[in-house]
Write an enzyme that holds these catalytic residues in place. Structure first.
Site, PDB file in Angstrom:
ATOM      1  N   LYS A  79       0.852  -1.189   0.000  1.00  0.00           N
ATOM      2  CA  LYS A  79       0.000   0.000   0.000  1.00  0.00           C
ATOM      3  C   LYS A  79       0.890   1.243   0.000  1.00  0.00           C
ATOM      4  O   LYS A  79       1.774   1.381   0.857  1.00  0.00           O
ATOM      5  CB  LYS A  79      -0.841  -0.024   1.282  1.00  0.00           C
ATOM      6  CG  LYS A  79      -2.287   0.344   1.135  1.00  0.00           C
ATOM      7  CD  LYS A  79      -2.982   0.075   2.472  1.00  0.00           C
ATOM      8  CE  LYS A  79      -4.371   0.631   2.493  1.00  0.00           C
ATOM      9  NZ  LYS A  79      -4.972   0.499   3.827  1.00  0.00           N
TER      10      LYS A  79
HETATM   11  O1  G3P Z   1      -9.279   1.398   4.745  1.00  0.00           O
HETATM   12  C1  G3P Z   1      -8.938   2.651   5.248  1.00  0.00           C
HETATM   13  C2  G3P Z   1      -9.517   2.797   6.598  1.00  0.00           C
HETATM   14  O2  G3P Z   1      -8.805   2.060   7.509  1.00  0.00           O
HETATM   15  C3  G3P Z   1      -9.691   4.177   7.041  1.00  0.00           C
HETATM   16  O3  G3P Z   1     -10.857   4.177   7.752  1.00  0.00           O
HETATM   17  O4  G3P Z   1     -12.470   4.968   9.370  1.00  0.00           O
HETATM   18  O5  G3P Z   1     -10.048   5.537   9.633  1.00  0.00           O
HETATM   19  O6  G3P Z   1     -11.399   6.610   7.851  1.00  0.00           O
HETATM   20  P1  G3P Z   1     -11.208   5.397   8.703  1.00  0.00           P
END
Ligand code: G3P
Length: 229
Positions: free
Chosen positions: A95
């Site tokens: 990634k």
């Molecule tokens: O896949 C990306 C994710 O982990 C981010 O999620 O909820 O931290 O915006 P969030």
């Protein structure tokens, strides 16, 4: 909301677990709900484990891609980190962030045959660049756009149209999914993959009318005095 074209519909929507919690992955995996896993530096921090060790364990649990994120910000260092992460297992997806350096790293690492997931995507133009740089996955962050009052799902719809217009192979991986409705809308918009916290995937099974209906059936069943086994 867009109606996916028949050509898209032949592919089964993939579910990735957005976590580095091996217990949660194992539970979902038993139901066949884990086609892959995504991690990021915050999720590794949350796991409290060593990135190499926990990523190796996860990669051994699932057949599909397991995303492990670089933390360098310069392309040459990202490339070195990406090579090291890719050595963990055959099913690692490296990634990289959607920066200019991240795109350079994507181009170089994908040229070496590595699977690249370009993350932190917030615009259709960023997604276009990632596809041209050879990304296997683009990760648009739906929830974080919603957080700033921008419709995250519109981004998925735009990328779907652009990628289909030009037959890009890059898979749309709907990320930063926070709710069951995000999953449904991502599916309607034709995302190839969605990655969600295990709890969101579990919640997809819940419906109050299912619980209510089951209670009524079981109460009536008791009254029959019968047993199946
Ligand atoms: O896949 C990306 C994710 O982990 C981010 O999620 O909820 O931290 O915006 P969030």
């Amino acid at each position: 909301m867009l109606t996916p074209k028949p050509s898209q519909a032949v592919n089964n929507m993939k579910f990735f677990a957005d976590t580095a919690d091996v217990g949660a992955i194992a539970e979902l995996n038993e139901l066949g709900m884990v086609d892959g896993v995504t991690t990021n530096p915050s999720l590794i921090m949350k796991s409290g484990r060593d990135i190499i060790e926990v990523t190796r364990e996860i990669a051994g649990m699932v057949d599909g891609p397991v995303s492990a994120e670089v933390v360098a910000t310069k392309a040459d260092e990202m490339i070195s980190e990406g090579r090291k992460l890719a050595e963990i297992a055959d099913n690692i997806a490296v990634k990289v962030p959607l920066t200019w350096d991240g795109l350079k790293a994507c181009k170089a690492l994908s040229g070496e045959g590595k699977t690249i997931n370009v993350t932190l995507c917030f615009s259709a133009n960023q997604a276009l660049l990632a596809a041209k740089a050879g990304a296997a996955f683009i990760s648009p962050f739906i929830g974080r756009l919603d957080d700033i009052n921008v419709d995250g799902m519109e981004l998925i719809e735009d990328i779907r149209i652009i990628y289909d217009n030009y037959d890009f192979d890059t898979k749309i991986l709907a990320a930063s999914i926070r709710s069951v409705n995000h999953v449904k809308d991502a599916a309607l918009a034709g995302a190839d993959v969605m990655t969600a916290p295990p709890d969101v995937i579990r919640k997809m099974a819940h419906h109050p009318l299912t619980d209510k209906g089951l209670d009524a059936f079981l109460n009536d069943w008791k009254k029959t005095g019968q047993k199946i086994l």
